[in-house]
Design a protein around this motif. Structure first.
Motif, PDB file in Angstrom:
ATOM      1  N   UNK A 195      39.857  39.007  35.728  1.00 32.00           N
ATOM      2  CA  UNK A 195      39.911  40.456  35.493  1.00 32.00           C
ATOM      3  C   UNK A 195      41.259  41.078  35.869  1.00 32.00           C
ATOM      4  N   UNK A 196      41.880  40.566  36.942  1.00 31.82           N
ATOM      5  CA  UNK A 196      43.126  41.202  37.393  1.00 31.82           C
ATOM      6  C   UNK A 196      44.294  40.908  36.438  1.00 31.82           C
ATOM      7  N   UNK A 197      44.368  39.672  35.973  1.00 31.89           N
ATOM      8  CA  UNK A 197      45.417  39.325  35.005  1.00 31.89           C
ATOM      9  C   UNK A 197      45.196  40.060  33.685  1.00 31.89           C
ATOM     10  N   UNK A 198      43.922  40.202  33.319  1.00 32.54           N
ATOM     11  CA  UNK A 198      43.601  40.939  32.097  1.00 32.54           C
ATOM     12  C   UNK A 198      44.096  42.378  32.206  1.00 32.54           C
ATOM     13  N   UNK A 199      43.872  42.965  33.385  1.00 37.07           N
ATOM     14  CA  UNK A 199      44.314  44.353  33.587  1.00 37.07           C
ATOM     15  C   UNK A 199      45.825  44.459  33.404  1.00 37.07           C
ATOM     16  N   UNK A 200      46.563  43.501  33.936  1.00 41.23           N
ATOM     17  CA  UNK A 200      48.025  43.550  33.798  1.00 41.23           C
ATOM     18  C   UNK A 200      48.481  43.319  32.362  1.00 41.23           C
ATOM     19  N   UNK A 201      47.671  42.611  31.583  1.00 40.45           N
ATOM     20  CA  UNK A 201      48.068  42.305  30.196  1.00 40.45           C
ATOM     21  C   UNK A 201      47.750  43.447  29.239  1.00 40.45           C
ATOM     22  N   UNK A 202      47.032  44.441  29.734  1.00 39.04           N
ATOM     23  CA  UNK A 202      46.424  45.428  28.838  1.00 39.04           C
ATOM     24  C   UNK A 202      47.447  46.233  28.023  1.00 39.04           C
ATOM     25  N   UNK A 224      34.667  31.840  39.134  1.00 42.79           N
ATOM     26  CA  UNK A 224      33.581  30.870  38.997  1.00 42.79           C
ATOM     27  C   UNK A 224      32.234  31.598  39.010  1.00 42.79           C
ATOM     28  N   UNK A 225      31.334  31.154  38.125  1.00 47.02           N
ATOM     29  CA  UNK A 225      30.067  31.883  38.009  1.00 47.02           C
ATOM     30  C   UNK A 225      29.014  31.354  38.993  1.00 47.02           C
ATOM     31  N   UNK A 226      29.346  30.257  39.696  1.00 46.29           N
ATOM     32  CA  UNK A 226      28.405  29.751  40.705  1.00 46.29           C
ATOM     33  C   UNK A 226      29.043  29.847  42.086  1.00 46.29           C
ATOM     34  N   UNK A 227      28.156  30.071  43.091  1.00 52.67           N
ATOM     35  CA  UNK A 227      28.651  30.133  44.465  1.00 52.67           C
ATOM     36  C   UNK A 227      28.628  28.757  45.123  1.00 52.67           C
ATOM     37  N   UNK A 277      34.624  36.731  44.506  1.00 55.07           N
ATOM     38  CA  UNK A 277      33.497  37.661  44.380  1.00 55.07           C
ATOM     39  C   UNK A 277      33.933  38.945  43.670  1.00 55.07           C
ATOM     40  N   UNK A 278      35.023  39.501  44.143  1.00 55.50           N
ATOM     41  CA  UNK A 278      35.469  40.767  43.538  1.00 55.50           C
ATOM     42  C   UNK A 278      36.103  40.555  42.161  1.00 55.50           C
ATOM     43  N   UNK A 279      36.498  39.319  41.876  1.00 55.91           N
ATOM     44  CA  UNK A 279      37.137  39.074  40.573  1.00 55.91           C
ATOM     45  C   UNK A 279      36.121  38.866  39.453  1.00 55.91           C
ATOM     46  N   UNK A 280      34.848  39.024  39.768  1.00 59.85           N
ATOM     47  CA  UNK A 280      33.864  38.997  38.681  1.00 59.85           C
ATOM     48  C   UNK A 280      33.514  40.435  38.300  1.00 59.85           C
ATOM     49  N   UNK A 281      33.609  40.726  37.024  1.00 62.89           N
ATOM     50  CA  UNK A 281      33.226  42.044  36.506  1.00 62.89           C
ATOM     51  C   UNK A 281      31.836  41.951  35.896  1.00 62.89           C
ATOM     52  N   UNK A 282      31.147  43.083  35.823  1.00 61.04           N
ATOM     53  CA  UNK A 282      29.893  43.094  35.056  1.00 61.04           C
ATOM     54  C   UNK A 282      30.187  42.807  33.582  1.00 61.04           C
ATOM     55  N   UNK A 283      31.309  43.293  33.112  1.00 62.67           N
ATOM     56  CA  UNK A 283      31.645  43.112  31.696  1.00 62.67           C
ATOM     57  C   UNK A 283      33.158  42.947  31.576  1.00 62.67           C
TER      58      UNK A 283
END
Ligand SMILES: Cc1ncc(C[n+]2csc(CCOP(=O)(O)OP(=O)(O)O)c2C)c(N)n1
Ligand SMILES: [Mg+2]
Length: 571
Positions: free
Chosen positions: A87-94, A115-118, A131-137
């Motif tokens: 999500x963070x790299x995506x934000x910078x690429x926007x 990662x989608x598993x803990x 944890x914080x790098x996962x977005x709902x969408x």
């Protein structure tokens, strides 16, 4: 105990890389994160076992990576990949993504996912940020700017997903697509060790203009007294330059450009009126708006009520814009590559190139062009010795040190009316959304796509600071992409000053000693920034020094293969 990740057998990451390479993705401009671990592993395995993968280039800012893919495509017509951190790299690429989207440049933007598993997999979360790098969408971050977004799921055929992404991206109107790759999926074993081949060409054939509609346009043009073609990007399809030249020449149809982002007609073509002026719009009795988002500025000008207006392009309504109210009598959806020759053929049946109408109009345009040329020369003469340096003089100087092998990438400030630009590669101008910071990366991408060409990037001091100069100069050196950068340095944001003047011509701000929001002083010594990456830099204040300094800079770029920057102190 966690499952062991695949070390020797094929993984989804291996197949992903092989499939990209097989599909003509030669470069991946990547700014990695913890999500890219399986790709790092796969790249080394591939290099040791003779597998296939795009060449990965580390780009230390996502906006620069996006711009590199953008510039590469403009010069080569070949889509490439950008890789970013969840999500963070995506934000910078926007911002770069918006530029690609509105410039209709296809890019495969690939983002990892936290990662989608803990627990339970070697790919499971191992650092706090997961944890914080996962977005709902996560796709929602980019959805308004991409044509397609998707997440690769376990068990899916990675080639099918890539094919879908590429097909959609390169189908007109072209644009970026977004693919998310969870780490667990990438590390999974993939039984097919070689990627499935691609059988057919990518994308769909562009829509062809309706013949009846083209006949209608031809009828209107044939009986027009003052026809006008307005375009901004017809020349993005290189064949269009010759085709439009021929159509315009044959029937004496003048072409003006509004927000031109490429060469549409050679500069000295007798029918090239240069930059559109309001009186051209007001005088015309038939206007063909060809591949042009914004044909004129409505608050300022518009065609006469009886003027026939035609909009022609892949999407002549430009549905990407929430509001766009330019009047038209006919909107034709269709590719200009087909439309221009089609129009020329049909027009030939209505109008002879030797007719009195055409001959009289040609005569009139020749006369108007010689007056225009005289005026341009007068403006240039006045600007020649002005201090601080006038951007008109700078444009003429850049023209003087350019040749047929030069690629000019311009973000802010060049005056193309004072330049001679003749080839499809001669000029690329920043996207219509104007997400600043595009041109240094675009120049690097252009140089990578055409190493035999000489690339010059021209940008404002504001644009330079937006363009991640340290990452950009780093890439130029690390990847051996020497280019010349010219900064039009007016110590501020002139565009903002102009906006204030336009909205409040008699306001307080315009008459204040120091207008707020526009100053960038003391101006940094940009010529020193390039030195940090081994480049050559010089600052110019005297207009007489401009040509000698630009020549010296070119010499260093061309013979020493070192990047150079000229910081031009302008008015
Ligand atoms: C990412 C981004 N932020 C802000 C803007 C708003 N903006 C438009 S032009 C401009 C100033 C550009 O400065 P410079 O490159 O020095 O050119 P000048 O206006 O001085 O000619 C700004 C800040 C923008 N277009 N893009
Ligand atoms: Mg400026």
């Amino acid at each position: 105990m966690a499952k062991k990740t695949e070390l020797n057998g094929a993984t989804v990451a291996d197949t992903f890389l092989a499939a990209l390479a097989d599909r003509g993705i030669d470069y991946a401009f990547v700014n990695a994160g913890t999500d890219w671990a399986p790709v790092a592993e796969a790249l080394v395995k591939i290099s040791e076992t003779g597998g296939r993968a795009p060449k990965f280039i580390n780009v230390p800012h996502e906006n620069t990576a996006m711009a590199m893919a953008h510039g590469y495509y403009l010069v080569s017509g070949k889509m490439q990949m950008v890789g970013v951190h969840n999500n963070v790299g995506t934000a910078n690429a926007l911002c770069g993504l918006m530029n690609a989207s509105h410039d209709h440049v296809p890019v495969l933007l690939v983002a990892g996912r936290a990662p989608i598993t803990e627990q339970g997999s070697d790919a499971s979360r191992e650092v706090l940020v997961h944890w914080a790098q996962e977005n709902y969408d996560q796709g929602g971050i980019v959805r308004e700017q991409v044509k397609w977004d998707y997440e690769l799921r376990a068990g899916q055929e990675v080639e099918d997903i890539i094919d879908r992404a590429l097909d959609i991206a390169v189908t007109a109107p072209e644009g970026p697509v977004y693919l998310m790759l969870p780490r667990e999926v990438l590390t999974a074993a993939n039984s097919g060790s070689t990627a499935k081949p691609r059988r057919r060409v990518f994308g769909a054939v562009p829509p062809q203009p309706n013949e009846e509609a083209i006949k209608e346009v031809a009828k209107w043009l044939a009986s027009a007294k003052n026809p006008l073609i307005i375009t901004s990007v017809a020349g993005r399809i290189p064949e269009n330059i010759d085709n439009l030249s021929s159509l315009a020449e044959k029937f004496a149809l003048p072409v003006a450009q509004h927000g031109a982002r490429c060469v549409n007609l050679p500069s000295r073509h007798p029918m090239n009126l240069g930059t559109l002026t309001d009186d051209m719009v007001e005088r015309a009795d038939v206007i063909l708006v060809l591949d042009c988002e914004i044909p004129w500025i409505r608050r300022q000008t518009g065609p006469a009520p009886e003027t026939k207006v035609i909009h022609l392009g892949i999407d002549p309504l430009y549905q990407e814009f929430p509001i766009r109210g330019f009047e038209d009598d006919l909107a034709i959806a269709g590719g200009s590559l087909t439309a221009i020759p089609m129009l020329q053929d049909v027009l030939s049946t209505h109008l002879s190139e030797d007719s009195l109408t055409v001959a009289a109009r040609r005569q009139e345009i020749v006369q108007a062009q010689s007056e225009r040329q005289a005026l341009l020369e007068e403006i240039l003469e006045k600007s020649r010795s002005q201090v601080p340096i006038n951007p008109v003089w700078l444009s003429a100087c850049i023209d003087a040190v350019s040749d047929d092998n030069t690629v000019i990438v311009n973000e802010v400030g060049l005056n193309v009316n004072h330049m001679e630009l003749n080839h499809p590669w001669s000029l690329f101008v920043g996207p219509p959304v104007g997400g600043l910071g595009w041109s240094l990366g675009a120049g690097l991408g252009a140089k990578l796509a055409a190493p035999e060409k000489d690339v010059i990037v021209v940008l404002g001091d504001g644009a330079y600071m937006f363009a991640n100069p340290t990452p950009s100069h780093y890439v130029a050196t690390a990847e051996n992409l020497p280019m010349l950068t010219v900064v039009i340095n007016n110590s501020g944001w002139e565009a903002i000053r102009r906006a204030v003047q336009s909205v409040y011509p008699n306001g307080r701000a315009i008459s204040s000693n120091r207008m707020p929001l526009v100053h960038l002083d003391p101006s940094p010594a940009f010529e020193k920034v390039v030195e940090a990456s081994g480049g050559w830099g010089e600052r110019v204040t005297d207009p007489e020094d401009l040509i000698p300094t630009l020549k010296r800079a070119w010499e260093i770029v061309k013979t020493e293969k070192r990047q150079a920057l000229v910081n031009v102190i302008c008015g």
